[in-house]
Scaffold this motif. Structure first.
Motif, mmCIF file in Angstrom:
data_model
loop_
_atom_site.group_PDB
_atom_site.id
_atom_site.type_symbol
_atom_site.label_atom_id
_atom_site.label_comp_id
_atom_site.label_asym_id
_atom_site.label_seq_id
_atom_site.Cartn_x
_atom_site.Cartn_y
_atom_site.Cartn_z
ATOM 1 N N ASN A 58 -25.371 136.695 -43.095
ATOM 2 C CA ASN A 58 -24.806 136.504 -41.753
ATOM 3 C C ASN A 58 -25.255 135.189 -41.110
ATOM 4 O O ASN A 58 -24.601 134.675 -40.212
ATOM 5 C CB ASN A 58 -25.164 137.687 -40.855
ATOM 6 C CG ASN A 58 -24.260 138.873 -41.129
ATOM 7 O OD1 ASN A 58 -23.062 138.697 -41.363
ATOM 8 N ND2 ASN A 58 -24.825 140.073 -41.152
ATOM 9 N N GLY A 59 -26.380 134.648 -41.575
ATOM 10 C CA GLY A 59 -26.803 133.333 -41.091
ATOM 11 C C GLY A 59 -25.797 132.265 -41.470
ATOM 12 O O GLY A 59 -25.424 131.414 -40.656
ATOM 13 N N VAL A 60 -25.326 132.335 -42.716
ATOM 14 C CA VAL A 60 -24.316 131.371 -43.181
ATOM 15 C C VAL A 60 -23.039 131.521 -42.364
ATOM 16 O O VAL A 60 -22.430 130.539 -41.943
ATOM 17 C CB VAL A 60 -24.025 131.588 -44.686
ATOM 18 C CG1 VAL A 60 -22.843 130.726 -45.131
ATOM 19 C CG2 VAL A 60 -25.252 131.256 -45.512
ATOM 20 N N ILE A 61 -22.674 132.768 -42.113
ATOM 21 C CA ILE A 61 -21.432 133.004 -41.352
ATOM 22 C C ILE A 61 -21.561 132.449 -39.936
ATOM 23 O O ILE A 61 -20.652 131.779 -39.436
ATOM 24 C CB ILE A 61 -21.104 134.514 -41.328
ATOM 25 C CG1 ILE A 61 -20.694 134.955 -42.732
ATOM 26 C CG2 ILE A 61 -19.995 134.811 -40.330
ATOM 27 C CD1 ILE A 61 -20.448 136.438 -42.883
ATOM 28 N N LEU A 62 -22.711 132.675 -39.311
ATOM 29 C CA LEU A 62 -22.915 132.152 -37.951
ATOM 30 C C LEU A 62 -22.842 130.623 -37.952
ATOM 31 O O LEU A 62 -22.192 130.018 -37.085
ATOM 32 C CB LEU A 62 -24.267 132.622 -37.408
ATOM 33 C CG LEU A 62 -24.576 132.146 -35.987
ATOM 34 C CD1 LEU A 62 -23.590 132.747 -34.983
ATOM 35 C CD2 LEU A 62 -26.012 132.483 -35.584
ATOM 36 N N ALA A 63 -23.504 130.017 -38.959
ATOM 37 C CA ALA A 63 -23.467 128.555 -39.048
ATOM 38 C C ALA A 63 -22.032 128.064 -39.187
ATOM 39 O O ALA A 63 -21.615 127.088 -38.552
ATOM 40 C CB ALA A 63 -24.305 128.082 -40.234
ATOM 41 N N ALA A 64 -21.258 128.767 -39.994
ATOM 42 C CA ALA A 64 -19.874 128.352 -40.210
ATOM 43 C C ALA A 64 -19.048 128.495 -38.930
ATOM 44 O O ALA A 64 -18.221 127.646 -38.619
ATOM 45 C CB ALA A 64 -19.257 129.167 -41.336
ATOM 46 N N ARG A 111 -18.063 117.075 -43.465
ATOM 47 C CA ARG A 111 -19.059 117.550 -42.494
ATOM 48 C C ARG A 111 -18.983 119.057 -42.328
ATOM 49 O O ARG A 111 -19.988 119.754 -42.300
ATOM 50 C CB ARG A 111 -18.811 116.893 -41.130
ATOM 51 C CG ARG A 111 -18.995 115.393 -41.120
ATOM 52 C CD ARG A 111 -20.463 115.048 -41.152
ATOM 53 N NE ARG A 111 -20.650 113.597 -41.112
ATOM 54 C CZ ARG A 111 -21.839 113.019 -41.122
ATOM 55 N NH1 ARG A 111 -22.945 113.752 -41.169
ATOM 56 N NH2 ARG A 111 -21.940 111.720 -41.092
ATOM 57 N N PHE A 112 -17.757 119.536 -42.186
ATOM 58 C CA PHE A 112 -17.586 120.965 -41.937
ATOM 59 C C PHE A 112 -17.997 121.789 -43.150
ATOM 60 O O PHE A 112 -18.608 122.855 -43.016
ATOM 61 C CB PHE A 112 -16.134 121.271 -41.555
ATOM 62 C CG PHE A 112 -15.855 122.727 -41.387
ATOM 63 C CD1 PHE A 112 -16.478 123.451 -40.385
ATOM 64 C CD2 PHE A 112 -14.980 123.395 -42.243
ATOM 65 C CE1 PHE A 112 -16.238 124.813 -40.232
ATOM 66 C CE2 PHE A 112 -14.734 124.747 -42.089
ATOM 67 C CZ PHE A 112 -15.367 125.453 -41.089
ATOM 68 N N LYS A 147 -21.535 125.902 -45.477
ATOM 69 C CA LYS A 147 -22.348 126.446 -46.566
ATOM 70 C C LYS A 147 -23.659 126.986 -46.022
ATOM 71 O O LYS A 147 -24.501 127.472 -46.779
ATOM 72 C CB LYS A 147 -22.624 125.350 -47.604
ATOM 73 C CG LYS A 147 -21.441 125.114 -48.533
ATOM 74 C CD LYS A 147 -21.722 123.987 -49.499
ATOM 75 C CE LYS A 147 -20.458 123.546 -50.204
ATOM 76 N NZ LYS A 147 -20.321 122.083 -50.187
ATOM 77 N N GLY A 148 -23.825 126.855 -44.719
ATOM 78 C CA GLY A 148 -25.029 127.405 -44.105
ATOM 79 C C GLY A 148 -26.096 126.355 -43.861
ATOM 80 O O GLY A 148 -27.187 126.671 -43.413
ATOM 81 N N VAL A 149 -25.764 125.087 -44.149
ATOM 82 C CA VAL A 149 -26.741 124.025 -43.946
ATOM 83 C C VAL A 149 -26.501 123.420 -42.566
ATOM 84 O O VAL A 149 -25.611 122.604 -42.389
ATOM 85 C CB VAL A 149 -26.592 122.921 -45.021
ATOM 86 C CG1 VAL A 149 -27.765 121.957 -44.940
ATOM 87 C CG2 VAL A 149 -26.473 123.536 -46.391
ATOM 88 N N LEU A 150 -27.267 123.866 -41.557
ATOM 89 C CA LEU A 150 -27.101 123.296 -40.222
ATOM 90 C C LEU A 150 -27.907 122.003 -40.124
ATOM 91 O O LEU A 150 -28.980 121.954 -39.527
ATOM 92 C CB LEU A 150 -27.540 124.298 -39.153
ATOM 93 C CG LEU A 150 -26.469 125.270 -38.647
ATOM 94 C CD1 LEU A 150 -27.021 126.153 -37.549
ATOM 95 C CD2 LEU A 150 -25.227 124.546 -38.157
ATOM 96 N N ASP A 151 -27.364 120.968 -40.738
ATOM 97 C CA ASP A 151 -28.021 119.660 -40.718
ATOM 98 C C ASP A 151 -27.731 119.004 -39.373
ATOM 99 O O ASP A 151 -26.562 118.950 -38.935
ATOM 100 C CB ASP A 151 -27.462 118.802 -41.855
ATOM 101 C CG ASP A 151 -28.202 117.488 -41.982
ATOM 102 O OD1 ASP A 151 -28.738 117.001 -40.960
ATOM 103 O OD2 ASP A 151 -28.249 116.950 -43.102
#
Lengths: 312, 245
Positions: free
Chosen positions: B130-136, B207-208, B213-217
């Protein structure tokens, strides 16, 4: 006080407004007259800060509209040409929105909105989308929006356009009622309106100021100023006799009504006494005798057509 | 003064829902995301409990849907003349620009939030990250903001909504396509890697994809943040220039 100094606006090569300079003091209702395309709306848009002048400046109570637009706009109420509004909003929401932007809060906001509703009789359309309203109601909503913060300066671009005669009368009364300590600029092409509400009138043509004075002063420039209109029993040689009266410059016979004449005085002469003396001397039975103050539309036509010719 | 942004924001947001626009937009958005996810994204066949098929279509979906929202931002005000009212109220140009933009952005966010049944579905079917989903979701919303900011600027330049729509789609397409495989292959075939990576880094797509992919850079977040700021600043400049024209 509004101070307008050397205001000019060019759109490409077209000079819409050329070097306008004038001041307006509190208590004055200034009528802006001019044919369509004379630059009235462009001038008002510059005064209210919607467009920037090509040169010159506008100062509203010391706040330059370019340098301090917020300070100037706070003191302004503006009804743009055609009374644009957000059509999907109801007058209730629209006026609340403008009141919020104008910084009215709480009881003061409520009281001002209620004042506008009763002043402009908006109750019946209060919850109807503005886009469904008649032209007259749209105009009144526009006026309410301009007046809601009780501004020191009011700029109204054709406020009575599209209203019926009763509504026109109401708006004129409203303007007269609030005029005492305000500066009001009204553009119009209805000349009777100028005599009815304005303490001062300016005629602009082709972007230039061609006349500035009280409505009475402008009327006095009319060739019909002091003209005497009279109705006499029809008889031979009347026109020649009338033309011989001292001071009478021109005699116009009314083609539709025999015996009816308009006597136009030589410049600066008052002919009423001489005419009535002649009538009683000749023993004529007069059906009508009156003196005219002059007509604004004569002055308007004379000044604006001349300015138009200059262009070519 | 900040209060004016809020007043304009509320007026704008309410105006979305006083016309059919909001409802039509949200329904179409939900239907299209559903179609893309389940039929074209092979949601079930992949056998993975994640929302990758859902998010991978967002850059392309936004390409047409977001300009449909942004085209009216300023062009409509110019057309109806209400811009004359707005800009002669004691409001700074940037306040009007930001207030209108925020309303559109929150509206887009609302449409995005309403896709939550998909999130419920994957959580029912499996155990997604769900972390990846939130990031997306955050990345998708930021990307929508960047599209809207571009559209705001173009809408300010015209009083014709159709023209605003077409130009916005075109400009946004350039930003998306710069990172698409076709363009990237083209560049790698005849230029060096630096140019290729410079162009790809300006792409919404690249960028998107990295965010989703869950990488909040932070560089990706800043990228979309700066895109919004720059295009909104350009909107202010366009409106002020039109005043002086």
């Amino acid at each position: 006080m509004i101070e307008i100094s050397h205001l000019s606006k060019e759109f490409g090569h077209f000079a819409a407004v050329r070097d306008l300079t004038f001041n307006v003091a509190p208590g004055e209702v200034l009528g802006f007259l001019g044919p369509n395309g004379a630059g009235k709306t462009t001038t008002m848009r510059m005064i209210t800060g919607f467009i920037a002048p090509s040169s010159g400046s506008v100062s509203i109570y010391g706040h330059d509209i370019q340098a301090d637009p917020i300070g100037a706009k706070r003191r302004l109420g503006y009804l743009p040409e055609g009374a644009p509004a957000y059509g999907d909003m109801t007058p209730a929401r629209f006026l609340a929105f403008v009141a919020d932007i104008r910084g009215l809060r709480g009881g003061q906001k409520k009281q001002r909105i209620e004042a506008m509703v009763s002043e402009l009789e908006l109750q019946s359309v209060w919850h109807r989308p503005i886009e469904t309203l008649s032209k007259g109601f749209k105009r009144r909503v526009g006026l309410a929006q301009a007046l809601i913060h009780d501004p020191q300066v009011l700029v109204l671009d054709e406020p009575t356009d599209g209203l019926d005669p009763n509504q026109k009368q109401q708006v004129r009364e409203l303007i007269r009622r609030i005029a005492a300590d305000k500066i009001i600029l009204v553009s119009t092409h209805i000349l009777e309106e100028v005599s009815a509400v304005c303490s001062r009138a300016m005629i602009i043509a082709a972007g230039r100021l061609v006349a500035d004075g009280s409505p009475a002063q402008l009327q006095a420039q009319s060739r019909n100023h002091g003209a005497v209109v009279l109705q006499l029993p029809v008889q031979e040689g009347l026109q020649q006799q009338l033309a011989a009266i001292p001071g009478v410059g021109e005699v116009e016979a009314d083609a539709a009504q025999p015996g009816r004449f308009r006597l136009i005085p030589e410049t600066g002469k008052d002919i009423l006494l001489a005419v009535s003396a002649h009538i009683s001397g000749a023993g004529w039975q007069i059906a009508e005798l009156r003196q005219e103050e002059g007509r604004l539309d004569d002055v308007f036509r004379a000044l604006t057509s001349r300015a138009g010719e200059d262009l070519h | 003064m900040g209060g004016n942004v809020g007043v304009i924001f509320r007026r704008e947001l309410a105006s979305y829902f006083s016309t059919p626009l909001a409802y039509v937009f949200i329904v179409i958005f939900l239907v299209l995301t559903g179609i893309f996810t389940f039929f074209m994204g092979n949601f079930y066949e992949r056998g993975q409990a994640d929302l990758a098929p859902f998010f991978s279509f967002h850059p392309w979906l936004y390409l047409f849907l977001v300009p449909a929202v942004s085209m009216r931002l300023w062009a409509e005000e110019r057309k109806t003349g209400s811009i004359e009212l707005l800009l002669t109220l004691p409001v700074r140009t940037w306040q009007a620009v930001v207030g209108k933009f925020l309303a559109a952005w929150v509206f887009a966010g609302l449409a995005l939030v309403l896709t939550f049944p998909l999130w419920l579905t994957v959580n029912y079917l499996g155990e997604p990250d769900n972390g990846v989903i939130l990031a997306a979701y955050i990345g998708s919303w930021l990307m929508a903001g960047a599209y809207l900011a571009i559209g705001s600027c173009i809408s300010a330049a015209t009083n014709n909504q159709v023209i605003a729509f077409i130009i916005t789609v075109t400009v946004c397409f350039l930003f998306v396509a710069a990172g698409s495989p076709i363009v990237m292959n083209l560049f790698t075939s005849w230029s060096d890697n630096q140019l290729w990576s410079a162009i790809a880094s300006a792409s919404f797509l690249v960028r998107f994809e990295s965010i989703s992919k869950g990488v909040l850079d932070f560089r990706d977040l800043f990228y979309f943040g700066w895109m919004m700021i720059l295009w909104l600043a350009a909107t202010v400049i366009v409106i002020d220039m039109k005043k002086a024209q």
